[in-house]
Structures are given as C-alpha cells and as structure tokens.
Design an enzyme around this catalytic site. Structure first.
Site, PDB file in Angstrom:
ATOM      1  N   HIS A  30       0.837  -1.219   0.000  1.00 18.90           N
ATOM      2  CA  HIS A  30       0.000   0.000   0.000  1.00 18.90           C
ATOM      3  C   HIS A  30       0.867   1.263   0.000  1.00 18.90           C
ATOM      4  O   HIS A  30       0.421   2.320   0.454  1.00 18.90           O
ATOM      5  CB  HIS A  30      -0.953   0.047   1.205  1.00 18.90           C
ATOM      6  CG  HIS A  30      -1.720  -1.215   1.434  1.00 18.90           C
ATOM      7  ND1 HIS A  30      -2.978  -1.435   0.928  1.00 18.90           N
ATOM      8  CD2 HIS A  30      -1.381  -2.348   2.093  1.00 18.90           C
ATOM      9  CE1 HIS A  30      -3.394  -2.645   1.277  1.00 18.90           C
ATOM     10  NE2 HIS A  30      -2.435  -3.220   1.976  1.00 18.90           N
ATOM     11  N   SER A  49      14.883  22.117 -16.065  1.00 17.79           N
ATOM     12  CA  SER A  49      13.682  22.916 -16.311  1.00 17.79           C
ATOM     13  C   SER A  49      14.086  24.242 -16.934  1.00 17.79           C
ATOM     14  O   SER A  49      15.148  24.787 -16.630  1.00 17.79           O
ATOM     15  CB  SER A  49      12.967  23.166 -14.980  1.00 17.79           C
ATOM     16  OG  SER A  49      12.162  24.326 -15.066  1.00 17.79           O
ATOM     17  N   LYS A  77      15.818  22.122 -10.851  1.00 18.25           N
ATOM     18  CA  LYS A  77      15.153  20.878 -11.234  1.00 18.25           C
ATOM     19  C   LYS A  77      16.067  19.849 -11.895  1.00 18.25           C
ATOM     20  O   LYS A  77      16.946  20.194 -12.679  1.00 18.25           O
ATOM     21  CB  LYS A  77      13.979  21.170 -12.181  1.00 18.25           C
ATOM     22  CG  LYS A  77      12.783  21.807 -11.520  1.00 18.25           C
ATOM     23  CD  LYS A  77      12.218  21.002 -10.355  1.00 18.25           C
ATOM     24  CE  LYS A  77      11.510  19.751 -10.816  1.00 18.25           C
ATOM     25  NZ  LYS A  77      10.211  20.035 -11.431  1.00 18.25           N
ATOM     26  N   GLU A 115       9.823   8.680 -16.896  1.00 24.16           N
ATOM     27  CA  GLU A 115       8.455   9.154 -17.164  1.00 24.16           C
ATOM     28  C   GLU A 115       8.015   8.810 -18.579  1.00 24.16           C
ATOM     29  O   GLU A 115       6.868   8.398 -18.808  1.00 24.16           O
ATOM     30  CB  GLU A 115       8.385  10.665 -16.952  1.00 24.16           C
ATOM     31  CG  GLU A 115       8.544  11.064 -15.503  1.00 24.16           C
ATOM     32  CD  GLU A 115       8.744  12.561 -15.363  1.00 24.16           C
ATOM     33  OE1 GLU A 115       7.773  13.251 -15.059  1.00 24.16           O
ATOM     34  OE2 GLU A 115       9.872  13.032 -15.580  1.00 24.16           O
TER      35      GLU A 115
END
Ligand code: ARG
Length: 465
Positions: free
Chosen positions: A156, A277, A283, A290
């Site tokens: 979980h 970024s 960043k 992804e």
C-alpha cells in the site's frame, strides 16, 4: 504505373483511394523479408518445374540485385506503389522482363504478406529478447552488489518489512524472465510458414511447401490454408508480450521516480539520464522513466488496435488486416527504444545505501518480527500481533522506535520479553531470518541469482536464430 491486377477494371483507381489504401509508407520496412521470401518461392518454382529453370534463376538474380541495391541505400522506393509486394514485383519485371511475370505463380498477396510479417515478427522477437537479456544481465550483477543493502519493503506504499535492494531488483528479474518466455512463445507462433495457402484455398500447382519452409528456416508449415492467411495471432502474442513487458518497465520506472524524490532520497539518477527545467534552476527530472511509463500507454493502444481490427473479421483475408502493421511496428519500435535507454539509465543510477538503511529503520518495519519473537516464546501469533500493535501505538504517540523501548516497557506489555529481543528485531536479523527459498535473506537471494544466471546461460545456448 498501371496496377498489376487492373485487367477487369475500366478506369484507373481514384487518386483518393490510391492514397487511402497505399501501405508502402509503412510496409516498405518488410522489403528484405519480402525479397527473401520471393527468392525462396521462385527457387522452389524452378526446382518443381512449375516455371522454367532459366526464368527462376533470372528471378532470383533480379531479386538479389534489388536486395543489394536496397542494402546499399541506392534503391528508390516508389511512394506511389500500392504496397511493398507490388513494388518489388513490378520493379523486378521492369528489370528482368518477361520472366518476372512468373514470380507470382501459385502465390497470393494474402499468403505473401502473412509470410513477410511472420519473418519480420521472428526478427522482432529475437531482437527484443536480446535487449531483455542485457537488462537481465545488469539486474543480476546489481543484485550481487546489493545483497546486504537493506531498504524498506512496502505494501500500500506504506512501509511494511525490511528487505534488500538485491531482493527488490530480483523481483524485476523474475518479471523480465517471464517476458523473455513470452517473446519466445510469440517467436514460436510466428515460426510457421504460410506460403502455399494462396488467396485462401491453397493452390493447384505442385508447390513444395516443405522446401520453402527449409529455405526460409521455419520450424513448420501452416496446416490450413484458410487459417494461414487469416491468422494474426502471432502478432497479438507479440503485442501482448510487449504490453506486459512495458507494464513491468513502467512499474520499475514509477519506483525509480519515487526513490529519486527529495522525500525518498534513496536513488540518484545520473545527470546524463535526467533533464532540467527552463524556469526552475534546481530541477532534475527523471524524464527517461516518465517517458517509458508514458509510452506504455501507446503499446497497450497497439494491442487494443489489433484486437479490435481482428474482432468480427470473417475468414479469410480482409483489407482491414493491413492495419496490423503500424500497430505491430509501433510497439516494436517503442520497446527497442525503451529497453536500452532504461538499461543504461538503471546502470548509471546511484543507489543510496545509507538513506535506504535509515528509511528501513523508520516506520516500524520490524513490528512483525517483534510479534514473531513472542511467538518464539510460546505466545499465539494473534496475541503476539496485538501486543506488538499496542507497542507500535505507544511508540507512534511518543515519537520513538520499537528498539528505543526499555525492557521494562516491553515487559509491561508482555512478560515473555527478554534482553535478546533487541537482536531479534534488528533490521539485519529481520532480513536474514527470512531465508526460505524466495525470501530476502542474502543467502536465499544469492541462490535466486544463481538460478537466474543458469537460466540465462541455457537460454543463450539454445537461442532462437
Ligand atoms: N498490403 C496488403 C496488406 O498489408 C497486402 C495484402 C493485400 N491482399 C489483397 N488481397 N489485397 O495486408
């Protein structure tokens, strides 16, 4: 160029339909399979005296010339051709004259396209499996390095029990081994030779199907002409295997994304595999992960595309089936991009042992072992579970860990506690006592790695061509 099938037509195809139905923009990548298949077919036609031997050799030479030009990069593919099969046949006849017109004897584009796609699918399965085996190599060597790297295991997404990084990586190794099995199965399904099926009902010529099978290195020939031209199950098997494999990659990516967050801080991606970024100078984004996660969606889409195309098609060939190729090629291309990128990204990722260890020490991952300790002292598990839960509750309220509790505090919860409890619930003990086959104890994982290494060695020895 007039269509090779134009005999019964009174006017040329409308330009709209020409453009609409042409598959050459995407099926030209079948050209090597198409030519190789035609060489085998023509060779057999000559051997069987179905066409004159001189014509057969002129065809074979002509086809070899086209193949050589293609490989040299000098072949100009006619974008106006209907498909790759018509293009090659028309070009052959243009180059060698009359003999070229005998190539299509005893053959239909229906069994021809089935052959080409099966040949291509075999190559695709073998290629994907080679990439999967490289990934597996990496997982096995990383696992050997991290047998003692303790980290929290989750259910979980809540901390559950301590495990090791090797154990976690080997979970993925199991998945990729199953993927290799699935692609081997897809290979075996594709590895059946359909020529001789004709358009749907076989052919009247005395073809030697066995000879074509042998020339093209297939394991078997199809046993029903109607099925031979209607079947795309082998592509569906490829797409299913591809979808499941992408799902595995995607889950792995999701975890690496989580681990490289500031909150987890247990993995640091190499600068070469992250991006920045345009506005936020700090960043460092895990784009490779992804994108792999995102591309999983398109591969599922490819599977759905073909399942839906095939659903409700009457036997035998229907033009709908031309839609099989883009879905298949897209899934294949996606895997061929994702797998090496993912492997290289994983290879360069820095796993933070200390952060993993510290994280495993938080969140009461040893609470099960505290209960198991009491069971060892004769307490029934259900009671032990309750006592451990009460102690966890106390620690949560007081902001402490189970190992911070004094023996008196433990004994207040249950008299069976003794001084050996602290060793019994150390993270190292929690891991090393889980030593059944398949467990996270270093020795158990070492054996699991050895079995996987042996499995891989045997796969490589008996590799599909
Ligand atoms: N381009 C077609 C395909 O990809 C080749 C088979 C065409 N057969 C036919 N009878 N029109 O499926």
């Amino acid at each position: 160029m007039p269509k090779l099938w134009a005999g019964r037509f009174e006017k040329p195809t409308d330009a709209l339909l020409d453009d609409f139905q042409s598959s050459i923009p995407f099926d030209q990548r079948l050209i090597e399979c198409d030519i190789t298949g035609s060489i085998a077919h023509a060779t057999m036609l000559g051997e069987q005296n179905i066409i004159p031997a001189a014509d057969a050799s002129a065809i074979v030479d002509g086809l070899k010339g086209i193949l050589a030009d293609y490989r040299a990069g000098t072949l100009v593919i006619d974008k106006g051709a209907e498909d790759v099969h018509m293009f090659v046949e028309a070009l052959l006849t243009q180059r060698i004259g009359e003999a070229g017109k005998r190539l299509h004897t005893g053959r239909s584009r229906n069994d021809q396209v089935a052959l080409d796609v099966r040949m291509y699918a075999r190559e695709a399965c073998a290629h994907v499996n080679a990439l999967l085996k490289s990934l597996l190599d990496l997982l096995l060597s990383l696992s050997r390095q991290h047998l003692d790297t303790i980290m929290p295991g989750y259910t979980h997404l809540q901390k559950a029990q301590p495990i090791t990084l090797a154990f976690h990586l080997m979970a993925y190794a199991q998945m990729f081994m199953r993927d290799i099995n699935r692609f081997e199965h897809a290979y075996a399904e594709a590895d059946v030779m359909p020529l001789g099926s004709g358009a749907l009902a076989g052919t009247t010529y005395p073809l030697n199907r066995e000879r074509v099978r042998e020339l093209l290195g297939f394991s078997d020939v199809t046993d029903n002409a109607l099925d031979g031209v209607s079947d795309r199950d082998f592509l569906l098997s490829f797409l299913s295997a591809a979808s499941i494999c992408m799902m595995h990659l995607s889950r792995f990516c999701e975890e690496l994304i989580l681990w490289s967050t500031n909150e987890f801080g247990t993995a640091v991606m190499d600068d070469g595999f992250a991006t920045g970024s345009s506005i936020m100078p700090q960043k460092k984004n895990p784009d490779a992960c992804e994108l792999t996660r995102g591309k999983t969606g398109r591969v599922y889409g490819d599977l759905m595309t073909l399942l839906t195309v095939m659903k409700g098609l009457p036997l035998a060939y229907n033009k709908d089936m031309q839609e099989d190729k883009e879905a298949f090629f897209d899934a294949y291309d996606t895997l061929v991009k994702c797998l090496p990128t993912f492997t290289a990204m994983l290879r360069s990722t820095d796993f933070r042992r200390e952060a993993m260890y510290a994280s495993a020490g938080l969140g009461f991952t040893n609470a099960t072992d505290l209960a198991d300790y009491l069971v060892g002292k004769g307490v029934p598990f259900r009671d032990a579970h309750h006592v451990s839960g009460v102690l966890v509750g106390k620690c949560v309220r007081e902001g402490r860990a189970l190992t911070d509790l004094t023996l008196d505090e433990l004994r207040a919860a249950h008299p069976a506690f003794d001084a050996d409890v602290y060793d019994a619930i150390s993270l190292e003990a929690c891991v090393s006592r889980r030593s059944l086959r398949g467990g996270p104890a270093p020795e158990a994982v070492r054996q699991s790695i050895s079995r996987a290494e042996e499995w891989l060695k045997q796969r490589r020895a008996g590799e599909q061509p």
